[in-house]
Scaffold this active site. Structure first.
Site, PDB file in Angstrom:
ATOM      1  N   LYS A 278      -3.207  -5.920  -0.691  1.00 52.69           N
ATOM      2  CA  LYS A 278      -2.866  -4.799   0.177  1.00 52.69           C
ATOM      3  C   LYS A 278      -1.394  -4.898   0.587  1.00 52.69           C
ATOM      4  O   LYS A 278      -0.842  -5.995   0.625  1.00 52.69           O
ATOM      5  CB  LYS A 278      -3.718  -4.860   1.462  1.00 52.69           C
ATOM      6  N   GLU A 350     -14.007  -4.778  -2.517  1.00 53.92           N
ATOM      7  CA  GLU A 350     -14.851  -5.976  -2.516  1.00 53.92           C
ATOM      8  C   GLU A 350     -16.112  -5.818  -1.676  1.00 53.92           C
ATOM      9  O   GLU A 350     -17.119  -6.468  -1.931  1.00 53.92           O
ATOM     10  CB  GLU A 350     -14.035  -7.174  -1.992  1.00 53.92           C
ATOM     11  N   ARG A 352     -18.269  -3.424  -1.463  1.00 52.53           N
ATOM     12  CA  ARG A 352     -19.431  -2.948  -2.224  1.00 52.53           C
ATOM     13  C   ARG A 352     -19.991  -4.034  -3.124  1.00 52.53           C
ATOM     14  O   ARG A 352     -21.169  -4.014  -3.463  1.00 52.53           O
ATOM     15  CB  ARG A 352     -19.041  -1.680  -3.000  1.00 52.53           C
TER      16      ARG A 352
HETATM   17  N1  BES Z   1     -11.902  -2.956   3.976  1.00 52.29           N
HETATM   18  C1  BES Z   1     -11.375  -1.932   3.164  1.00 52.29           C
HETATM   19  C2  BES Z   1     -11.615  -0.537   3.742  1.00 52.29           C
HETATM   20  C3  BES Z   1     -10.882  -0.218   5.016  1.00 52.29           C
HETATM   21  C4  BES Z   1      -9.701   0.478   4.985  1.00 52.29           C
HETATM   22  C5  BES Z   1     -11.427  -0.553   6.228  1.00 52.29           C
HETATM   23  C6  BES Z   1      -9.056   0.802   6.150  1.00 52.29           C
HETATM   24  C7  BES Z   1     -10.785  -0.237   7.385  1.00 52.29           C
HETATM   25  C8  BES Z   1      -9.599   0.449   7.360  1.00 52.29           C
HETATM   26  C9  BES Z   1     -12.018  -1.948   1.778  1.00 52.29           C
HETATM   27  O1  BES Z   1     -12.413  -3.188   1.313  1.00 52.29           O
HETATM   28  C10 BES Z   1     -10.998  -1.418   0.842  1.00 52.29           C
HETATM   29  O2  BES Z   1      -9.981  -2.038   0.707  1.00 52.29           O
HETATM   30  N2  BES Z   1     -11.286  -0.284   0.235  1.00 52.29           N
HETATM   31  C11 BES Z   1     -10.399   0.332  -0.664  1.00 52.29           C
HETATM   32  C12 BES Z   1     -11.200   0.836  -1.824  1.00 52.29           C
HETATM   33  C13 BES Z   1     -10.353   1.312  -2.959  1.00 52.29           C
HETATM   34  C14 BES Z   1      -9.676   0.151  -3.639  1.00 52.29           C
HETATM   35  C15 BES Z   1     -11.252   2.044  -3.924  1.00 52.29           C
HETATM   36  C16 BES Z   1      -9.741   1.517   0.066  1.00 52.29           C
HETATM   37  O3  BES Z   1     -10.428   2.205   0.795  1.00 52.29           O
HETATM   38  O4  BES Z   1      -8.545   1.688  -0.100  1.00 52.29           O
HETATM   39 ZN    ZN Z   2     -12.865  -4.593   2.807  1.00 49.83          ZN
HETATM   40 ZN    ZN Z   3     -10.824  -4.228   0.360  1.00 52.72          ZN
END
Ligand code: BES
Ligand code: ZN
Ligand code: ZN
Length: 507
Positions: A278, A350, A352
């Site tokens: 990230k 991750e 899911r």
């Molecule tokens: N934990 C994150 C989702 C999240 C984002 C929670 C912002 C709280 C605030 C999750 O694991 C994630 O990174 N999801 C990605 C999925 C994508 C790679 C398809 C996302 O939402 O960007």
């Molecule tokens: Zn996450």
């Molecule tokens: Zn994530």
């Protein structure tokens, strides 16, 4: 802090500050309660209204010293907004606003008067919840400006209904609020402290205190079972993954033999994204990626105390998502517990992966219904912001139950369409499915992925990515973890216990 119930008229309450809600457009002329209040303050209410200092807007606060004909030393009027929009959630909010305001002024004793026209039990419960949730403080690690002011006595009062019912409502409200704050504390912990191992050990302490059974699977046990998706996520971290399994069983003869409902919560103690790293801006927030797991633990805590007539399981797959030389990489194919293979396109999707194995396992353990809670997608934050959590599922009547539980809890849920057609976005050339579905409908494709792992059981998925963390404080709530989901799950368990034990229930 002690919370007590009293059944008597507001002017007889012997507290330092008496709190009461005032709605917009209320005057001594059109509202008997305002007329009484006006009389007992020698007309102060009328003149505050005339000067529009008092308007009854949401969270507005008016502090009146030394009311002439009352036992309390001061009155705090809290705006309730438009009366026609009123709900128990409004009581929660007003009580939270009052408690936070009074605490910051060093007040030691407060009374909160539930107005006679409100449903007495629901509003008393909401009032206690509001006070306890409002006073929760996230400054655990401050050494300098630690706030040592605190309320010592809280009286929740009404002059309607029975004292018994009022006391029961306070008892329930305290259990629910403390369970929510328990979850908030876990979410608040930095990931260096709250590792999967530490989360499991806190779950263990909680379980023994509230008479729940607990089992914690380590990586070897998960390997033996074949949980390849969960383990793939944990590979990049030095912290070993854990699968926490809590069980609550009602007393013999209390529907104990029936199949349990299962609550499954995402427990990523830190989500760096893994190799699909990230951006650093805001990454510190990703310690809250275990908020779904914390909510499940909080709900189990309350269930251990309330003891509904239905068996309940709580599962929390816990892992840390980190990049390293051993981490899983984009393009890897993992084999899940269900046997389905998954092409990992993005290691940041991750949640899911760990949920896939936990959901399969919940079904193997004989769950008759499953709800999962997860901070699953940024797309959910974009779609619904921090007001509503998204809910999706595979069974109409179960979804309706879940949404109803959310309403009873004062937690807003909005359904998104989990249509078959979205499944196409998860097609992989090399494996049974891939772990991301592209830019479109991200919250839905994530749910669609999960649905592959709960076939044949009514299931609902709640995405709390937007609602688990409050970025800016509110008058009634501190910024930070909200504990969302705890109360919805507890209400759901109680509802299911009722429908199952009634002769018309689906059993
Ligand atoms: N934990 C994150 C989702 C999240 C984002 C929670 C912002 C709280 C605030 C999750 O694991 C994630 O990174 N999801 C990605 C999925 C994508 C790679 C398809 C996302 O939402 O960007
Ligand atoms: Zn996450
Ligand atoms: Zn994530």
């Amino acid at each position: 802090m002690e919370i007590k119930a009293q059944r008597r008229p507001f002017h007889e309450l012997d507290v330092e500050v008496l709190c009461m809600v005032v709605f917009e457009a209320e005057t001594p002329e059109n509202t008997p309660l305002m007329a009484q209040l006006n009389e007992r303050t020698n007309g102060v209410i009328g003149s505050l209204l005339a000067s529009s200092e008092l308007r009854g807007k949401p969270d507005e606060i008016t502090y009146i010293h030394q009311p002439a004909h009352m036992r309390s030393r001061r009155i705090l009027l809290v705006g309730g907004g438009k009366q026609e929009h009123w709900s128990p959630d409004g009581v929660r909010r007003a009580a939270g606003t009052a408690a936070r305001y009074l605490k910051s002024r060093g007040v030691k004793s407060m009374g909160f008067f539930c107005r006679p026209e409100w449903a007495p039990e629901a509003s008393a419960r909401a009032a206690v919840e509001g006070v306890l949730l409002g006073l929760f403080d996230v400054g655990t690690y401050k050494t300098q400006e630690k706030d040592d002011r605190f309320l010592e006595d809280v009286v929740i009062a009404t002059d309607e209904g029975s004292l018994d019912a009022l006391e029961r409502a306070l008892h329930r409200g305290q259990i629910l609020a403390k369970a929510t704050n328990f979850a908030r504390n876990l979410v608040n912990e930095p990931s260096s402290i709250l590792t999967p191992t530490e989360l499991a050990s806190r779950a263990g302490e909680m379980a023994s205190r509230f008479s729940l059974d607990i089992e914690i699977l380590d990586e070897q046990q998960m390997r033996d079972l074949g949980m390849g998706a969960l383990l793939a996520v944990a590979r990049g971290s030095d912290e070993p993954a854990k699968l926490i399994i809590l069980r609550y069983a009602p007393e013999e003869g209390q529907a104990g033999q029936r199949a349990p409902v299962a609550f499954v919560g995402k427990g990523i103690t830190f989500d760096s994204g893994g190799i699909s790293l990230k951006p650093s801006k805001g990454m510190e927030q990703m310690k809250y990626d275990m908020a779904g797991g914390a909510a499940v633990l909080g709900a189990m805590r309350a269930i251990g105390q309330l003891r509904p007539a239905i068996p309940v399981m709580g599962l929390v797959p816990a892992a840390e998502n980190m990049p390293s030389g051993r981490a899983q990489k984009p393009g890897d194919v993992v084999r899940s517990l269900s046997g389905k293979t998954i092409e990992v396109i993005n290691t940041d999707a991750e949640g899911r992966l760990i949920l896939a194995d936990a959901l399969t396992y919940a079904c193997r353990l004989g769950a008759s219904q499953v709800v999962d809670l997860a901070t699953l997608t940024g797309a959910c934050v974009v779609a619904l912001g921090s007001v509503y959590a998204a809910v999706m599922g595979n069974d109409e009547s179960f979804l309706a139950e879940v949404i109803r539980a959310g309403e009873a809890a004062g937690e807003r849920l909005w359904r998104l369409p989990l249509d078959e057609a979205y499944r196409d976005q998860l097609k992989s050339e090399i494996a049974d499915l891939k772990n991301i579905g592209g830019r479109k409908a991200g919250a839905i494709t994530a749910a669609s992925f999960l649905s592959e792992f709960v076939q044949g059981v009514p299931w609902a998925h709640i995405d709390i990515a937007g609602t688990a963390w409050l970025e800016e404080k509110k008058p009634y709530l501190a910024a930070g973890p909200t504990g969302v989901g705890v109360r919805t799950l507890v209400h759901l368990a109680e509802q299911l216990a009722q429908t199952r034990s009634s002769p018309t229930g689906r059993g």
